[in-house]
Design a protein around this motif. Structure first.
Motif, PDB file in Angstrom:
ATOM      1  N   VAL A  11       0.853  -1.188   0.000  1.00 27.31           N
ATOM      2  CA  VAL A  11       0.000   0.000   0.000  1.00 27.31           C
ATOM      3  C   VAL A  11       0.888   1.238   0.000  1.00 27.31           C
ATOM      4  CG1 VAL A  11      -1.875   1.217   1.182  1.00 27.31           C
ATOM      5  CG2 VAL A  11      -1.680  -1.268   1.391  1.00 27.31           C
ATOM      6  N   CYS A  12       0.452   2.275  -0.723  1.00 23.03           N
ATOM      7  CA  CYS A  12       1.174   3.545  -0.710  1.00 23.03           C
ATOM      8  C   CYS A  12       0.184   4.685  -0.850  1.00 23.03           C
ATOM      9  CB  CYS A  12       2.184   3.600  -1.859  1.00 23.03           C
ATOM     10  SG  CYS A  12       3.202   5.099  -1.875  1.00 23.03           S
ATOM     11  N   HIS A  13       0.381   5.736  -0.034  1.00 26.28           N
ATOM     12  CA  HIS A  13      -0.492   6.902  -0.127  1.00 26.28           C
ATOM     13  C   HIS A  13      -0.113   7.731  -1.356  1.00 26.28           C
ATOM     14  CE1 HIS A  13       2.999   8.740   2.007  1.00 26.28           C
ATOM     15  NE2 HIS A  13       2.705   9.766   1.244  1.00 26.28           N
ATOM     16  N   GLY A  14      -1.060   8.571  -1.777  1.00 33.49           N
ATOM     17  CA  GLY A  14      -0.815   9.516  -2.851  1.00 33.49           C
ATOM     18  C   GLY A  14      -0.651  10.928  -2.312  1.00 33.49           C
ATOM     19  N   ASP A  40      -4.654  11.124   2.521  1.00 35.96           N
ATOM     20  CA  ASP A  40      -5.105   9.835   3.051  1.00 35.96           C
ATOM     21  C   ASP A  40      -5.934   9.092   2.002  1.00 35.96           C
ATOM     22  OD1 ASP A  40      -5.396   7.804   4.862  1.00 35.96           O
ATOM     23  OD2 ASP A  40      -7.083   8.713   5.910  1.00 35.96           O
ATOM     24  N   ARG A  41      -5.342   8.930   0.842  1.00 38.43           N
ATOM     25  CA  ARG A  41      -5.894   8.115  -0.235  1.00 38.43           C
ATOM     26  C   ARG A  41      -4.750   7.306  -0.815  1.00 38.43           C
ATOM     27  NH1 ARG A  41     -10.496  12.030  -3.103  1.00 38.43           N
ATOM     28  NH2 ARG A  41     -11.728  12.273  -1.191  1.00 38.43           N
ATOM     29  N   HIS A  42      -5.045   6.110  -1.333  1.00 36.46           N
ATOM     30  CA  HIS A  42      -3.987   5.125  -1.509  1.00 36.46           C
ATOM     31  C   HIS A  42      -4.100   4.345  -2.823  1.00 36.46           C
ATOM     32  CE1 HIS A  42      -4.330   5.835   2.833  1.00 36.46           C
ATOM     33  NE2 HIS A  42      -3.053   5.563   2.881  1.00 36.46           N
ATOM     34  N   SER A  43      -2.970   3.694  -3.136  1.00 40.50           N
ATOM     35  CA  SER A  43      -2.900   2.653  -4.157  1.00 40.50           C
ATOM     36  C   SER A  43      -2.593   1.336  -3.461  1.00 40.50           C
ATOM     37  CB  SER A  43      -1.809   2.983  -5.180  1.00 40.50           C
ATOM     38  OG  SER A  43      -1.628   1.914  -6.090  1.00 40.50           O
ATOM     39  N   TRP A  44      -3.306   0.267  -3.856  1.00 45.26           N
ATOM     40  CA  TRP A  44      -3.089  -1.075  -3.301  1.00 45.26           C
ATOM     41  C   TRP A  44      -2.667  -2.021  -4.418  1.00 45.26           C
ATOM     42  CZ3 TRP A  44      -7.053   2.058  -1.711  1.00 45.26           C
ATOM     43  CH2 TRP A  44      -7.295   2.202  -0.333  1.00 45.26           C
ATOM     44  N   VAL A  45      -1.725  -2.886  -4.115  1.00 43.17           N
ATOM     45  CA  VAL A  45      -1.312  -3.946  -5.037  1.00 43.17           C
ATOM     46  C   VAL A  45      -1.292  -5.261  -4.264  1.00 43.17           C
ATOM     47  CG1 VAL A  45       0.537  -4.840  -6.502  1.00 43.17           C
ATOM     48  CG2 VAL A  45       0.052  -2.389  -6.481  1.00 43.17           C
ATOM     49  N   ASP A  88      -7.431   4.675  -5.009  1.00 38.00           N
ATOM     50  CA  ASP A  88      -8.245   5.877  -4.799  1.00 38.00           C
ATOM     51  C   ASP A  88      -7.728   7.055  -5.627  1.00 38.00           C
ATOM     52  OD1 ASP A  88      -9.632   4.614  -2.710  1.00 38.00           O
ATOM     53  OD2 ASP A  88      -8.244   5.346  -1.189  1.00 38.00           O
ATOM     54  N   LEU A  89      -6.606   6.892  -6.299  1.00 39.17           N
ATOM     55  CA  LEU A  89      -5.872   8.017  -6.874  1.00 39.17           C
ATOM     56  C   LEU A  89      -6.200   8.181  -8.356  1.00 39.17           C
ATOM     57  CD1 LEU A  89      -2.443   7.165  -5.224  1.00 39.17           C
ATOM     58  CD2 LEU A  89      -4.235   8.681  -4.335  1.00 39.17           C
ATOM     59  N   SER A 134       7.696  12.133  -3.201  1.00 38.24           N
ATOM     60  CA  SER A 134       8.279  11.485  -2.017  1.00 38.24           C
ATOM     61  C   SER A 134       7.276  10.603  -1.277  1.00 38.24           C
ATOM     62  CB  SER A 134       8.847  12.542  -1.060  1.00 38.24           C
ATOM     63  OG  SER A 134       7.841  13.456  -0.659  1.00 38.24           O
ATOM     64  N   VAL A 135       6.378   9.926  -2.006  1.00 38.02           N
ATOM     65  CA  VAL A 135       5.377   9.081  -1.350  1.00 38.02           C
ATOM     66  C   VAL A 135       5.983   7.819  -0.753  1.00 38.02           C
ATOM     67  CG1 VAL A 135       3.431   9.939  -2.713  1.00 38.02           C
ATOM     68  CG2 VAL A 135       4.772   8.005  -3.564  1.00 38.02           C
ATOM     69  N   PHE A 136       7.248   7.548  -1.036  1.00 40.23           N
ATOM     70  CA  PHE A 136       7.923   6.407  -0.411  1.00 40.23           C
ATOM     71  C   PHE A 136       8.243   6.687   1.052  1.00 40.23           C
ATOM     72  CE2 PHE A 136      10.924   9.106  -2.646  1.00 40.23           C
ATOM     73  CZ  PHE A 136      11.852   9.404  -1.667  1.00 40.23           C
ATOM     74  N   LEU A 137       8.062   7.946   1.495  1.00 38.79           N
ATOM     75  CA  LEU A 137       8.255   8.315   2.890  1.00 38.79           C
ATOM     76  C   LEU A 137       6.912   8.462   3.597  1.00 38.79           C
ATOM     77  CD1 LEU A 137      10.946  11.119   2.507  1.00 38.79           C
ATOM     78  CD2 LEU A 137      11.336   8.786   3.317  1.00 38.79           C
TER      79      LEU A 137
END
Length: 289
Positions: A11-14, A40-45, A88-89, A134-137
Motif C-alpha cells: 500500500v502507498c499513499h498519494g 489519506d488516499r492510496h494505491s493497493w497492489v 483511490d488516486l 516522495s510518497v515512499f516516505l
C-alpha cells in the motif's frame, strides 16, 4: 474448509499536489524541489499465490518495469498466482498515482518474498523509471524529484483538512520542465523566500505559516501553468475561513487548506461555490498532524 491463500499486499499513499514546487535555491541552474502534500488516499497492489502463471500486472508499464527490476535485483522469479489492484488516486491530475503504484508494487514484492524492506532499493528502482514524488516516505520531505534525493525530512506534525476540485485535462510533467525552469530562474528570489517561510513553518509546527507559504507557491505557479479556477478560489479564501490555497503545480488540483475541520455548513457552502465554477468538490485529510 479450504485454506485462505497467503495474499501479499503493498500500500502507498498519494498526494494532493504540493505545498511547494520550485527551485531549491535561486540561481542560473535550478533543481526542481518539491514538498509533496500527502493525502489519506492510496494505491493497493496484491499478489495471490495459486495455480497458473502470474500474468501481467494491471497497472501499466511503470509498475511492470518495477517488478522486472525488483526480480532482477534479487535474482528471483514470481511464483504461480495472480495480481490484483485497487486505487483511490486519479491518474494524471497531480495525485502521484504512478509513483504510488510503483511503491505499492515494490512493497508487495518485499512481503511476497519475505525480504526486509529496503528503501534504498525502492529509490534505485524509482530512479530508473521516472521523476518521483516522495510518497515512499511516511512524512513530509523537501525532495529533489529528478535526482531522487531527500534534502531534508520535515516530520509529521503538520496536517490540514482540504476542500478541492480537479480541473479537466492533464499535464505532461516532462513536456513542461523547460518552461518551469525558465520561470524559476526569473522568480528565483521569490521562490527562495517562499521556501524559507515554508521550512520555518515546519520547524515551528505552525500550520498557518505553512499554509501561507503554500499559497505563495501556488500564486507563483499560476504564472507558469495557470489554473482556470485559481483566481476565484484565491479571491474567496477569506470568505470560507481557509488558512491557505494549494495546487498540484504540474497537475489540475486546486483547493483550500484548513488547519481545523470545517463545519458542515461551511462544507455545504464550499460545495455550492465549487459547483458554481462547474466542478464537484471533494474533501480529504492531508498531511499527518
Amino acid at each position: 474448509m479450504a485454506p485462505v491463500p497467503a495474499i501479499a499486499a503493498g500500500v502507498c499513499h498519494g498526494t494532493l499536489g504540493e505545498l511547494y514546487q520550485g527551485p531549491l535555491r535561486a540561481g542560473p541552474t535550478p533543481d526542481i524541489a518539491l514538498v509533496s502534500f500527502p493525502v489519506d488516499r492510496h494505491s493497493w497492489v496484491y499478489f495471490t499465490p495459486g495455480a497458473g502463471p502470474p500474468g501481467p500486472l494491471p497497472l501499466g508499464a511503470k509498475a511492470a518495469t518495477a517488478v522486472r527490476l525488483f526480480l532482477d535485483r534479487f535474482d528471483l522469479q514470481l511464483p504461480p498466482g495472480h495480481w490484483s489492484t485497487h486505487s483511490d488516486l486519479r491518474i494524471g491530475v497531480g495525485m502521484a498515482s504512478s509513483t504510488a503504484d510503483v511503491v505499492a508494487t515494490l512493497r508487495c514484492l518485499f512481503r511476497l518474498f519475505t525480504l526486509p524492506y529496503d528503501q534504498q532499493v525502492v529509490l534505485g528502482i524509482l530512479a530508473a523509471i521516472e521523476r518521483a514524488d516522495s510518497v515512499f516516505l511516511d512524512e513530509f520531505a523537501l525532495h529533489l524529484s529528478a535526482r531522487h534525493r531527500v534534502v531534508r525530512t520535515l516530520g509529521t506534525a503538520i496536517g490540514f483538512h482540504t476542500a478541492f476540485v480537479t480541473e479537466p485535462g492533464t499535464v505532461d510533467t516532462g513536456a513542461v520542465t523547460a518552461l518551469l525552469l525558465r520561470h524559476y530562474r526569473r522568480r528565483g528570489e521569490e521562490y527562495e523566500r517562499c521556501l524559507t517561510d515554508l521550512l520555518k513553518g515546519f520547524d515551528t509546527g505552525d500550520p498557518a505559516v505553512v499554509a501561507r507559504a503554500a499559497t505563495t507557491s501556488a500564486v507563483l505557479s499560476q504564472e507558469a501553468l495557470p489554473k482556470q479556477t485559481f483566481a476565484s478560489v484565491l479571491g474567496h479564501r477569506e470568505r470560507f475561513g481557509a488558512d491557505g490555497v494549494f495546487v498540484a503545480h504540474t497537475g489540475s488540483l486546486v483547493g483550500y487548506l484548513f488547519a481545523d475541520r470545517p463545519a458542515s455548513d461551511v462544507k455545504s457552502e464550499l460545495s455550492a461555490f465549487f459547483r458554481s465554477l462547474g466542478h464537484q468538490c471533494s474533501f480529504a485529510q492531508g498531511g499527518y498532524g
